[in-house]
Design an enzyme around this catalytic site. Structure first.
Site, mmCIF file in Angstrom:
data_model
loop_
_atom_site.group_PDB
_atom_site.id
_atom_site.type_symbol
_atom_site.label_atom_id
_atom_site.label_comp_id
_atom_site.label_asym_id
_atom_site.label_seq_id
_atom_site.Cartn_x
_atom_site.Cartn_y
_atom_site.Cartn_z
ATOM 1 N N LYS A 44 0.830 -1.221 0.000
ATOM 2 C CA LYS A 44 0.000 0.000 0.000
ATOM 3 C C LYS A 44 0.858 1.263 0.000
ATOM 4 O O LYS A 44 0.353 2.382 -0.077
ATOM 5 C CB LYS A 44 -0.918 0.016 1.231
ATOM 6 C CG LYS A 44 -2.073 -0.971 1.157
ATOM 7 C CD LYS A 44 -2.777 -1.167 2.481
ATOM 8 C CE LYS A 44 -3.463 0.030 3.005
ATOM 9 N NZ LYS A 44 -4.200 -0.264 4.261
ATOM 10 N N LYS A 46 2.612 2.321 2.558
ATOM 11 C CA LYS A 46 2.512 2.966 3.876
ATOM 12 C C LYS A 46 3.609 2.454 4.801
ATOM 13 O O LYS A 46 3.832 1.258 4.906
ATOM 14 C CB LYS A 46 1.163 2.644 4.516
ATOM 15 C CG LYS A 46 -0.011 3.420 3.932
ATOM 16 C CD LYS A 46 -1.220 3.359 4.886
ATOM 17 C CE LYS A 46 -2.171 4.492 4.581
ATOM 18 N NZ LYS A 46 -3.277 4.598 5.544
HETATM 19 N N1 C2G Z 1 -10.682 7.381 8.472
HETATM 20 C C1 C2G Z 1 -11.688 8.300 8.767
HETATM 21 N N2 C2G Z 1 -11.362 9.550 9.161
HETATM 22 C C2 C2G Z 1 -10.063 9.918 9.286
HETATM 23 C C3 C2G Z 1 -9.038 8.996 8.996
HETATM 24 C C4 C2G Z 1 -9.375 7.716 8.588
HETATM 25 O O1 C2G Z 1 -12.890 7.977 8.658
HETATM 26 N N3 C2G Z 1 -9.787 11.181 9.698
HETATM 27 C C5 C2G Z 1 -11.080 6.044 8.032
HETATM 28 C C6 C2G Z 1 -10.580 5.715 6.624
HETATM 29 O O2 C2G Z 1 -11.458 6.268 5.645
HETATM 30 C C7 C2G Z 1 -10.602 4.187 6.645
HETATM 31 C C8 C2G Z 1 -10.278 3.857 8.114
HETATM 32 O O3 C2G Z 1 -10.506 5.069 8.870
HETATM 33 O O4 C2G Z 1 -11.921 3.711 6.335
HETATM 34 C C9 C2G Z 1 -8.844 3.412 8.300
HETATM 35 O O5 C2G Z 1 -7.996 4.425 7.784
HETATM 36 P P1 C2G Z 1 -6.570 3.981 7.205
HETATM 37 O O6 C2G Z 1 -5.853 3.190 8.217
HETATM 38 O O7 C2G Z 1 -5.933 5.174 6.571
HETATM 39 O O8 C2G Z 1 -7.060 2.966 6.046
HETATM 40 P P2 C2G Z 1 -6.398 2.793 4.593
HETATM 41 O O9 C2G Z 1 -4.938 2.858 4.691
HETATM 42 O O10 C2G Z 1 -7.152 3.721 3.708
HETATM 43 O O11 C2G Z 1 -6.741 1.243 4.278
HETATM 44 O O12 C2G Z 1 -8.459 -2.345 1.763
HETATM 45 C C10 C2G Z 1 -8.740 -1.089 2.341
HETATM 46 C C11 C2G Z 1 -7.506 -0.462 2.909
HETATM 47 O O13 C2G Z 1 -6.843 -1.371 3.780
HETATM 48 C C12 C2G Z 1 -7.889 0.816 3.649
#
Ligand code: C2G
Length: 130
Positions: A44, A46
């Site tokens: 990803k 990250k």
């Molecule tokens: N999120 C949110 N508000 C934020 C930050 C994050 O609602 N201020 C939500 C994201 O939209 C996501 C969840 O929290 O639904 C987890 O965020 P991340 O860890 O950044 O997820 P991501 O890296 O986008 O991974 O297969 C899907 C991926 O694994 C999603």
């Protein structure tokens, strides 16, 4: 029993994550979190502050979460939905539309992200602290 699933890295757990998990759980009775493994986070693009085991411990401590499973690939969602008999997949709306292909297997709901907070924002702000 209505079963909900969501996926993410959840690094440096913050209230934006909690808001999403709370709202996801409010849609059903049982919430599964597909937590990105360290290896999948590399795919990803990250880099995480906390390891998978540390992030898993944090997520498992949240009252809204019933089960944490590893998210190892983009492709596992269909088999997860079938294996765990998922009724609803929830994601933040930065993913709006990206998981609509799963609508033939379960409901797909995108919640508005919590504004102003993000893991990268936390990392940036901390980098300014001398
Ligand atoms: N999120 C949110 N508000 C934020 C930050 C994050 O609602 N201020 C939500 C994201 O939209 C996501 C969840 O929290 O639904 C987890 O965020 P991340 O860890 O950044 O997820 P991501 O890296 O986008 O991974 O297969 C899907 C991926 O694994 C999603």
């Amino acid at each position: 029993m209505i079963k909900v699933i969501t996926y993410g890295t959840f690094d440096l757990l913050h209230y934006g994550h909690i808001n999403l998990l709370k709202r996801a759980k409010s849609l059903g009775d049982y919430l599964i979190v597909g937590l990105s493994t360290d290896e999948f986070n590399i795919i990803k693009g990250k880099t995480c502050y906390f390891s998978y085991d540390e992030r898993k411990k944090l997520i498992e401590a949240i009252r809204y979460v019933d089960l944490v499973i590893p998210e190892k690939t983009w492709e596992q969602k269909i088999s997860d939905i079938k294996e765990y008999k998922i009724d609803i997949l929830v994601m933040g709306d930065d993913w709006e539309g990206k998981f609509d292909y799963l609508k033939k297997y379960c409901k797909v709901i995108y919640f508005p992200r919590t504004p102003e907070i993000s893991t990268s924002q936390i990392k940036y702000d901390l980098s300014l602290v001398k």
